[in-house]
Structure formats: structure tokens, C-alpha cells
Write a protein that holds these residues in place. Structure first.
Motif, mmCIF file in Angstrom:
data_model
loop_
_atom_site.group_PDB
_atom_site.id
_atom_site.type_symbol
_atom_site.label_atom_id
_atom_site.label_comp_id
_atom_site.label_asym_id
_atom_site.label_seq_id
_atom_site.Cartn_x
_atom_site.Cartn_y
_atom_site.Cartn_z
ATOM 1 N N TYR A 193 -9.448 -41.933 36.811
ATOM 2 C CA TYR A 193 -7.996 -41.996 36.696
ATOM 3 C C TYR A 193 -7.334 -40.871 37.498
ATOM 4 C CZ TYR A 193 -9.332 -44.609 32.430
ATOM 5 O OH TYR A 193 -9.894 -45.484 31.531
ATOM 6 N N ILE A 194 -6.043 -41.056 37.817
ATOM 7 C CA ILE A 194 -5.265 -40.022 38.500
ATOM 8 C C ILE A 194 -4.595 -39.126 37.462
ATOM 9 C CG2 ILE A 194 -3.321 -39.555 40.041
ATOM 10 C CD1 ILE A 194 -3.903 -42.220 41.421
ATOM 11 N N CYS A 216 -3.079 -37.035 32.382
ATOM 12 C CA CYS A 216 -3.459 -38.305 33.009
ATOM 13 C C CYS A 216 -2.211 -39.168 33.179
ATOM 14 C CB CYS A 216 -4.488 -39.017 32.143
ATOM 15 S SG CYS A 216 -5.071 -40.582 32.832
ATOM 16 N N ILE A 217 -1.972 -39.658 34.417
ATOM 17 C CA ILE A 217 -0.730 -40.408 34.653
ATOM 18 C C ILE A 217 -0.946 -41.828 35.184
ATOM 19 C CG2 ILE A 217 0.656 -38.322 34.973
ATOM 20 C CD1 ILE A 217 0.558 -38.861 38.010
ATOM 21 N N ILE A 218 -2.080 -42.110 35.823
ATOM 22 C CA ILE A 218 -2.346 -43.457 36.343
ATOM 23 C C ILE A 218 -3.770 -43.849 35.966
ATOM 24 C CG2 ILE A 218 -2.686 -44.879 38.410
ATOM 25 C CD1 ILE A 218 0.197 -44.484 37.981
ATOM 26 N N LYS A 219 -3.900 -44.991 35.284
ATOM 27 C CA LYS A 219 -5.217 -45.491 34.904
ATOM 28 C C LYS A 219 -5.546 -46.771 35.661
ATOM 29 C CE LYS A 219 -5.407 -43.604 30.204
ATOM 30 N NZ LYS A 219 -5.650 -43.909 28.767
ATOM 31 N N VAL A 224 -9.103 -45.377 40.690
ATOM 32 C CA VAL A 224 -7.887 -45.068 41.437
ATOM 33 C C VAL A 224 -7.972 -43.614 41.882
ATOM 34 C CG1 VAL A 224 -6.373 -46.774 40.341
ATOM 35 C CG2 VAL A 224 -6.662 -44.526 39.281
ATOM 36 N N GLY A 225 -7.264 -43.285 42.968
ATOM 37 C CA GLY A 225 -7.252 -41.915 43.455
ATOM 38 C C GLY A 225 -6.059 -41.686 44.357
ATOM 39 N N ALA A 226 -5.544 -40.457 44.356
ATOM 40 C CA ALA A 226 -4.362 -40.128 45.148
ATOM 41 C C ALA A 226 -4.669 -40.153 46.636
ATOM 42 C CB ALA A 226 -3.834 -38.753 44.753
#
Length: 353
Positions: free
Chosen positions: A212-213, A229-232, A243-245
């Protein structure tokens, strides 16, 4: 699935054959995933260069860094203790190794299309026991006249985030590993928010949680805390596995826009986007449900590890709407594409935040 990326007609811009190997006995297998920045009126790429010896029948050979230099390890392919089902990673006697050794190399261009290696600029290579398998996938952020380079440091100790800083691209201050294993995909915001540095990063958990991001803040860009944690991953969608930035988030009037990568169970890597609150970027206010870029060109579908588009570098053009990304295709080539921020906005699904 149609996407909104406008790929360069000249793609791929860079292939392994375009650069010389860093040392005798190695050959370049992949050029990929460049960090991107502007310096002295030019567009620059900090390209990941992955190398290994020429492969011989019946043997897998790969380099690692040691205290005395580069060591080549050779393993017979029929060794019962060898697991080699992935082109990127093997396991031998219970220990994981990368099949290539990566360093970072500077290239520049006057037109953003034709890149060359300038003289008198150093290669960035792994150093110490936390980088024996090399350094990879650098993000570049310019803050108050200083360039912050966050990259993946790889060794048999694990995968973490390293940091080096520079003002002239010839001398570098080394800050060591700022986020320990297992962590990667670290992108620092190019502006402080309420006096603090912010960064996206991607810790991973094998048993509980996932790929996760997360977001973190720092008083100095080196020591990080307040992780959230903000994006799963999303079950059944294109980003269901990890996912990754991408590169540093882009400041827009509607929020901080991040272009990120996601992969599914079939290891197809696509790009999407999400939007964070300007004052509190730990709040995600919108995200694309569909990808904005999907592997479709031949050079994205076929290569060292096919069906992949992956970006960690971009430039926002003067019109403040066009974003030029440089990306790795099929883990072998460096390519370019353009997006319209307005078009990305049209695909965002806003939350009730």
C-alpha cells in the motif's frame, strides 16, 4: 482498454544497446524507470541501468557488490537448490538474489527526446552492506535549491529507501537508509507544507496488510514519522495486487496530484492517479477508478519483464496542464508520454471528504 497517454512517436527513447556497460565483463540488460529533473536548461534523466554477465547455456550468472568490488556468482541451472521462475529474482539455498545489478546514470537532452551521456558526471552506484545488490528507481525532488534523490537500496538484508542530496550533480551528500526494509517507491513533495517535508512511500507486509501507499512527514527530509496508509489495493481492479507512488506529487489548484503505478495478479503494471488535500495531504480526496495508462505498445508488452509501464519521473510543462512523463516499458526500455491534467481530472472519482 484505451488510455489517455500520448506516447512519443520516437519511443522507445533508450534501449540497452544505446549505452556502454559500466565495466568489462558486464552487459546492459535493461534501461528503465528514470528519475527526471531540469538543470542548466536541459532535461535530465537519472536512469536505472541493470547489468549482468553474458549468459551461458546451463548457467545463471549475476553480479553483486562486495567490499573489494564486483563479484560474479555462477549457479548451474540444474542445481536442485535453485529456484529461477522469475526473470528478476532467483532463490538459491534459501537466499534471494537479483539477476541483475543496477546503478544510476545521468543522461541529458536539449529537446527532451534525444538523450546523451554528458562528460564529467559520476555514476551513482551501490555502497556498503545495504546496497550490495545495487540501487534502483530513483525519484528526484527539488526543494529550496537542493535535489533530493530517493532510491531503492537492495541487499540480502532487504529492500529499503536510500537518500542522497546534491546541488551540482557532481558531489553528493549520502544520508544512508532513511526508511528500512521492506520499503520502496519513496517520492518527496517538492514543497514543504506547514514547515514540514512530506513523502509518499510503500512499506510491504507479507502476512497482514499489503503493498500500500503511505505518507509520512519530516522536519528535515531525513528523519520521518507520522506515517499513515492512504492508498490500498482494490480487489477486482487493475491495481489489485500492489500500488506505489510515482514521482513527486504535482501541486494543482484542486490538490496534490500523484501519478502512481498499480499491478494486478497477472503482474500487469498500469498507471493511475489520485488527489490529496493541499493543506493535509494525508487526506485522499479523489482517485481514478480506471487506469490512465495501460501497456499496449509492442515495447510495453514484450521485453525483459513484459506488460509493464512504470514511471517515477515527470516534468510539468509551462502551461501547467501538460505533464511529460518518462517511464520504463517492459523493464527494458525508457520511453516518453504526455498527459493533460484536465483529462486526468475528468477521470477522478471524488470522495466525500
Amino acid at each position: 482498454m484505451k488510455d489517455i497517454a500520448k506516447r512519443f512517436e520516437q519511443n522507445p527513447l533508450l534501449s540497452p544497446k544505446d549505452l556502454p556497460a559500466s565495466t568489462d565483463g558486464l552487459q546492459i540488460t535493461c534501461l528503465l524507470n528514470p528519475g527526471v529533473f531540469q538543470y542548466e536548461g536541459k532535461t535530465w534523466l537519472l536512469v536505472r541501468v541493470a547489468e549482468r554477465p553474458e549468459q551461458k547455456e546451463g548457467v545463471i550468472s549475476f553480479p553483486i557488490l562486495t567490499e573489494t568490488g564486483t563479484e560474479i556468482i555462477e549457479i548451474p541451472t540444474n542445481d536442485p537448490e535453485l529456484i529461477a521462475t522469475d526473470a528478476r529474482v532467483i532463490n538459491y539455498k534459501g537466499v534471494d538474489y537479483l539477476t541483475t545489478l543496477s546503478h544510476l546514470r545521468l543522461l541529458c537532452s536539449e529537446d527532451g527526446i534525444n538523450f546523451y551521456e554528458p562528460k564529467d558526471y559520476p555514476l551513482l552506484v551501490g555502497e556498503g552492506m545495504l546496497e550490495t545488490f545495487g540501487i534502483e528507481d530513483c525519484r528526484v525532488a527539488l526543494i529550496d535549491g537542493k535535489y533530493y534523490l530517493t532510491f531503492t537500496s537492495v541487499s540480502d538484508n532487504g529492500v529499503g529507501v536510500g537518500l542522497r542530496t546534491t546541488t551540482d550533480w557532481k558531489t553528493f551528500e549520502k544520508h544512508g537508509m532513511i526508511l528500512p526494509a521492506h520499503n520502496k517507491d519513496c517520492a518527496i513533495f517538492e514543497e514543504k507544507i506547514n514547515g514540514l517535508f512530506y513523502a509518499l512511500h510503500r512499506p510491504s507486509s507479507v502476512d497482514i496488510g499489503g503493498n500500500y501507499i503511505w505518507i509520512a512527514s519530516s522536519p528535515d527530509g531525513v528523519h520521518w514519522g507520522n506515517h499513515k496508509c492512504i492508498i490500498k489495493t482494490r480487489k477486482g481492479l487493475w491495481d489489485s495486487k500492489r500500488v506505489g507512488a510515482g514521482a513527486a506529487p504535482i501541486k494543482t489548484e484542486k490538490g496534490w496530484l500523484s501519478i502512481y503505478h498499480g499491478a494486478n495478479e497477472n503482474h500487469q503494471y498500469c498507471l493511475g492517479a489520485f488527489l490529496m488535500d493541499l493543506e493535509d495531504p494525508s487526506k485522499v480526496i479523489a482517485q481514478t477508478e480506471l487506469p490512465i495508462m495501460v501497456p499496449s505498445a509492442e515495447y510495453e508488452l514484450t521485453g525483459f519483464f513484459g506488460n509493464v509501464v512504470f514511471t517515477n519521473g515527470h516534468i510539468v510543462e509551462p502551461d501547467r496542464d501538460t505533464v511529460t512523463i518518462y517511464y520504463g516499458a517492459s523493464d527494458e526500455f525508457v520511453c516518453g508520454a504526455k498527459f493533460s491534467i484536465k483529462e486526468i481530472y475528468s477521470l477522478l472519482k471524488f470522495n466525500n471528504v
